[in-house]
Write an enzyme that holds these catalytic residues in place. Structure first.
Site, short mmCIF file in Angstrom:
data_model
loop_
_atom_site.label_atom_id
_atom_site.label_comp_id
_atom_site.label_asym_id
_atom_site.label_seq_id
_atom_site.Cartn_x
_atom_site.Cartn_y
_atom_site.Cartn_z
N ASP A 1 0.87 -1.16 0.00
CA ASP A 1 0.00 0.00 0.00
C ASP A 1 0.91 1.22 0.00
OD1 ASP A 1 -2.33 1.60 0.30
OD2 ASP A 1 -1.97 1.68 2.45
N ASP B 1 -0.10 5.01 1.17
CA ASP B 1 -0.32 5.90 2.31
C ASP B 1 -0.29 5.13 3.62
OD1 ASP B 1 -0.78 8.36 0.82
OD2 ASP B 1 -2.62 7.40 0.14
#
Length: 250
Positions: free
Chosen positions: A15, A17
């Site tokens: 991922d 963020d």
């Protein structure tokens, strides 16, 4: 079917963020300000619970449902303008991720699969110096029908990278992201050093950890790297590793 922990890793999916760049604290603060100005006052805990890990498109829908049609578009414009300003003012990497990437990037196939847009990731990864390390291997929920917690973006990333989903592992920091990884039949490594409470990350096929420096060892990289001369050669050619070695010898 999710592979067992002993299955060789074919792809490490990050991922963005809260896993690579420490944007989640900025996002929560900006969310609270923008939503309050639009008429939806929320606590930081409520914002983390509702929004962390969700795509901008999904949040637009929720804002429209709560505040009326068209408000989501106003939220989108205001949030992304303020978010960009905050990022430009100073965005750190997630603590420990630089050390983890130094070990992981030469040893595994990697990519990014995020709920964020390509424009946003190009910006955040660019200002932190990570974009070049993942360029051409960055995938967004904007490319698929449904964002997290649906598995679409992770399955899309695996397909584009030519890897069986059952050999993929996902590095996530959100409740919705971990759910998406499980739904994709992938092993999840849930980073609990961010904003999401541990109890929202735990579950089947998931390893929870709180220090990114632990990640290479959790992936079994220590033994693998020691046995793989190609990985050692790639590290020797890595300017970041050379710079660190020079500093240690000085």
């Amino acid at each position: 079917m999710t592979a067992s922990l002993g299955t060789p890793i074919g792809l490490v999916i990050f991922d963005c963020d809260g896993v690579l760049v420490d944007t989640e604290r900025i996002a929560v603060r900006v969310q609270r300000e923008v939503l309050a100005a639009l008429g939806w006052a929320m606590s930081e805990d409520e914002i983390i619970h509702r929004f962390i890990g969700r795509s901008a498109e999904a949040i637009c829908v929720m804002v429209d449902e709560r505040l009326g049609p068209g408000t989501g578009a106003r939220w989108h414009e205001a949030f992304h303008r303020r978010h960009r300003q905050e990022v430009d003012a100073g965005l750190p990497l997630v603590d420990g991720i630089a050390d983890a990437l130094e070990a992981i990037l030469p040893a595994f196939a990697t990519c990014i699969a995020s709920g964020g847009s390509h424009v946003k990731m190009r910006h955040t990864l660019g200002v932190t110096g990570l974009y070049a390390h993942f360029e051409g291997r960055i995938f967004s929920s904007s490319e698929v029908p449904l964002g997290k917690p649906a598995p679409d973006v992770f399955l899309h990333a695996a397909a584009r990278m030519g890897v069986d989903p059952s050999t993929c592992v996902v590095i996530e920091d959100s409740h919705y992201g971990v759910q998406a990884a499980r739904a994709a039949g992938m092993r999840a490594y849930a980073y609990a050093g961010g904003l999401v409470p541990v109890d929202r990350l735990t579950g089947p096929d998931t390893i929870v950890f709180d220090d990114m420096r632990m990640l290479p060892r959790l992936l079994g990289l220590t033994d693998r790297a020691a046995q793989d001369p190609r990985a050692q050669d790639r590290r020797a050619q890595d300017p970041r590793a050379q710079q660190r070695q020079g500093q240690e010898q000085a």
